[in-house]
Design a protein around this motif. Structure first.
Motif, mmCIF file in Angstrom:
data_model
loop_
_atom_site.group_PDB
_atom_site.id
_atom_site.type_symbol
_atom_site.label_atom_id
_atom_site.label_comp_id
_atom_site.label_asym_id
_atom_site.label_seq_id
_atom_site.Cartn_x
_atom_site.Cartn_y
_atom_site.Cartn_z
ATOM 1 N N LEU A 166 30.037 -12.179 15.255
ATOM 2 C CA LEU A 166 29.299 -13.444 15.174
ATOM 3 C C LEU A 166 30.221 -14.620 15.424
ATOM 4 N N GLN A 167 29.648 -15.713 15.976
ATOM 5 C CA GLN A 167 30.403 -16.949 16.222
ATOM 6 C C GLN A 167 29.550 -18.126 15.816
ATOM 7 N N GLU A 168 30.132 -18.992 15.071
ATOM 8 C CA GLU A 168 29.475 -20.249 14.712
ATOM 9 C C GLU A 168 30.483 -21.360 14.863
ATOM 10 N N HIS A 169 30.295 -22.155 15.982
ATOM 11 C CA HIS A 169 31.278 -23.167 16.364
ATOM 12 C C HIS A 169 32.632 -22.489 16.570
ATOM 13 N N ASP A 170 33.624 -22.886 15.806
ATOM 14 C CA ASP A 170 34.971 -22.308 15.985
ATOM 15 C C ASP A 170 35.257 -21.171 15.002
ATOM 16 N N GLU A 191 36.523 6.615 4.986
ATOM 17 C CA GLU A 191 37.278 7.384 5.970
ATOM 18 C C GLU A 191 37.174 6.752 7.361
ATOM 19 N N LYS A 192 36.078 6.110 7.628
ATOM 20 C CA LYS A 192 35.813 5.605 8.984
ATOM 21 C C LYS A 192 36.288 4.166 9.201
ATOM 22 N N HIS A 193 36.173 3.335 8.188
ATOM 23 C CA HIS A 193 36.373 1.910 8.409
ATOM 24 C C HIS A 193 37.617 1.333 7.744
ATOM 25 N N GLN A 194 38.237 2.045 6.835
ATOM 26 C CA GLN A 194 39.423 1.487 6.182
ATOM 27 C C GLN A 194 40.566 1.415 7.180
ATOM 28 N N GLY A 195 41.299 0.305 7.167
ATOM 29 C CA GLY A 195 42.431 0.154 8.080
ATOM 30 C C GLY A 195 42.689 -1.306 8.414
ATOM 31 N N GLU A 196 43.522 -1.518 9.446
ATOM 32 C CA GLU A 196 43.910 -2.881 9.844
ATOM 33 C C GLU A 196 43.042 -3.362 11.011
ATOM 34 N N TYR A 197 42.569 -4.596 10.882
ATOM 35 C CA TYR A 197 41.727 -5.215 11.916
ATOM 36 C C TYR A 197 42.460 -6.428 12.486
ATOM 37 N N VAL A 198 42.362 -6.604 13.854
ATOM 38 C CA VAL A 198 43.039 -7.700 14.561
ATOM 39 C C VAL A 198 41.999 -8.525 15.305
ATOM 40 N N CYS A 199 42.064 -9.836 15.153
ATOM 41 C CA CYS A 199 41.213 -10.761 15.898
ATOM 42 C C CYS A 199 42.088 -11.477 16.947
ATOM 43 N N GLU A 200 41.667 -11.408 18.199
ATOM 44 C CA GLU A 200 42.468 -11.972 19.294
ATOM 45 C C GLU A 200 41.660 -13.070 19.996
ATOM 46 N N ALA A 201 42.260 -14.235 20.148
ATOM 47 C CA ALA A 201 41.613 -15.369 20.846
ATOM 48 C C ALA A 201 42.383 -15.651 22.145
ATOM 49 N N LEU A 202 41.641 -15.807 23.264
ATOM 50 C CA LEU A 202 42.255 -16.004 24.594
ATOM 51 C C LEU A 202 41.690 -17.253 25.259
ATOM 52 N N ASN A 203 42.530 -17.970 25.980
ATOM 53 C CA ASN A 203 42.110 -18.991 26.942
ATOM 54 C C ASN A 203 43.150 -19.065 28.053
ATOM 55 N N GLU A 204 43.012 -20.068 28.964
ATOM 56 C CA GLU A 204 43.918 -20.131 30.110
ATOM 57 C C GLU A 204 45.356 -20.419 29.699
ATOM 58 N N ALA A 205 45.481 -21.001 28.494
ATOM 59 C CA ALA A 205 46.832 -21.364 28.049
ATOM 60 C C ALA A 205 47.564 -20.204 27.374
ATOM 61 N N GLY A 206 46.794 -19.176 27.016
ATOM 62 C CA GLY A 206 47.449 -18.047 26.357
ATOM 63 C C GLY A 206 46.543 -17.381 25.326
ATOM 64 N N LYS A 207 47.137 -16.722 24.335
ATOM 65 C CA LYS A 207 46.347 -16.045 23.305
ATOM 66 C C LYS A 207 47.000 -16.155 21.929
ATOM 67 N N ALA A 208 46.162 -15.955 20.946
ATOM 68 C CA ALA A 208 46.642 -15.964 19.554
ATOM 69 C C ALA A 208 45.959 -14.812 18.809
#
Length: 328
Positions: free
Chosen positions: A13-17, A29-46
């Motif tokens: 889901l996205q609401e504004h920023d 067993e299925k969902h426990q673990g590490e999650y990463v959120c990656e944001a991209l634009n022309e200037a790069g990523k975070a």
């Protein structure tokens, strides 16, 4: 890692920023673990990451239940139980449905998955059922056990030792009966010296009876015997005398004598012991009895045969025999 696609299992889901990831019907067993959120634009990523830990919500279960106890008045004791490791467990203690709290009588100690109820100075009125309840948001479980409080009493003799007279070679049995709180320790003594199991001596306990048995007794076994019983509350003692008689011995023997016809003749001997002693007189192998011809007496260890009117036929060898159960 594997890219997540927004579908039935996951929703992005996205609401504004602001961006959110929703997981439907989470499974450890299925969902426990590490999650990463990656944001991209022309200037790069975070990127930013977080770890998801899935906690299973279940009611408590006992790993170790409380167990029934027996104690004595004012002797501290404690109930203890342990649950399987789960978070947010609350312990409560009850007696007859009334919840217990820290007081002069009780102290409750909780350490992670263990709970302890300490009974500081239990009394007879504290006997009964005690319950520990462990609970969380998903439910509760209980364990119940009994407390028995007993009052100690010092030992005392219901029946005491009785003095006994026996004979050499016989069996002597000294016995008494005891009441009192266990554990009762027993000590036998002869003339103040402790007795242990020996060749002709057997010490035994049967129910509340204390028994000392002497087999094939000897004169040396005579003396004062005592039984002492002890527990944590006190001591009691009783005693009796054992008399051991040997076969009688003559301290004065018969002496040959001369007499005159129609006069009385006095034959006399003496023994060293007259308790349960039987005296018999014989002439030429024939036993003599008191009657018109003889008078036989035995007093104060002295045996007397009196021939009332001596005749020629009374001449001969006379034998006096002293006997008891030990011999003659």
């Amino acid at each position: 890692g594997k890219q997540i696609i927004s579908k039935n299992e996951f929703k992005c889901l996205q609401e504004h920023d602001t961006y959110a990831l929703i997981i439907n019907k989470v499974q450890k067993e299925k969902h426990q673990g590490e999650y990463v959120c990656e944001a991209l634009n022309e200037a790069g990523k975070a990127t930013t990451s977080a770890k998801l830990t899935v906690i299973i919500r279940v009611p408590p279960s006992f790993k170790r239940k409380i167990e029934s106890l027996e104690t004595i008045v004012e002797q501290a004791t404690q109930f203890e139980c342990e649950v399987d490791p789960i978070p947010d467990v609350r312990f409560q203690w009850f007696r007859a449905r009334a919840e217990l709290r820290d007081s002069e009588k009780y102290k409750i100690v909780n350490e992670k998955y263990i709970s302890i109820l300490k009974l500081l100075k239990p009394q007879l009125i504290d006997c009964g059922d005690y319950t520990c309840r462990a609970s969380n948001q998903c439910g509760s479980v209980s364990s119940t056990a009994k407390l028995m409080v007993i009052e100690l009493s010092p030992p005392s003799f219901i029946t005491r030792l009785e003095s006994l007279t026996t004979f050499v070679g016989k069996t002597a049995r000294l016995q008494c009966t005891v009441a009192g709180s266990p554990v009762i320790h027993t000590t036998w003594q002869k003339n103040g010296v402790d007795i242990t199991d020996e060749e002709n001596c057997k010490i035994s306990v049967k129910d509340n009876k204390r028994i000392l048995e002497l087999n094939n007794v000897m004169v040396q076994n005579k003396g004062s015997y005592s039984c002492k019983v002890t527990n944590d509350c006190g001591t009691d003692i009783c005693s009796a005398d054992l008399t051991v008689l040997d076969k009688p011995h003559f301290s004065k023997t018969l002496e040959s004598t001369q007499t005159i016809i129609n006069c009385s003749t006095h034959l006399e001997c003496q023994v060293d012991e007259d308790t349960s002693v039987k005296m018999s007189w014989k002439k030429g192998g024939v036993e003599l009895h008191s009657g018109k011809d003889y008078k036989i007496t035995f007093e104060d260890k002295v045996a007397v045969l009196e021939i009332l009117k001596t005749k020629l036929k009374d001449a001969g060898n006379y034998v006096c025999t002293a006997s008891n159960e030990a011999g003659s």
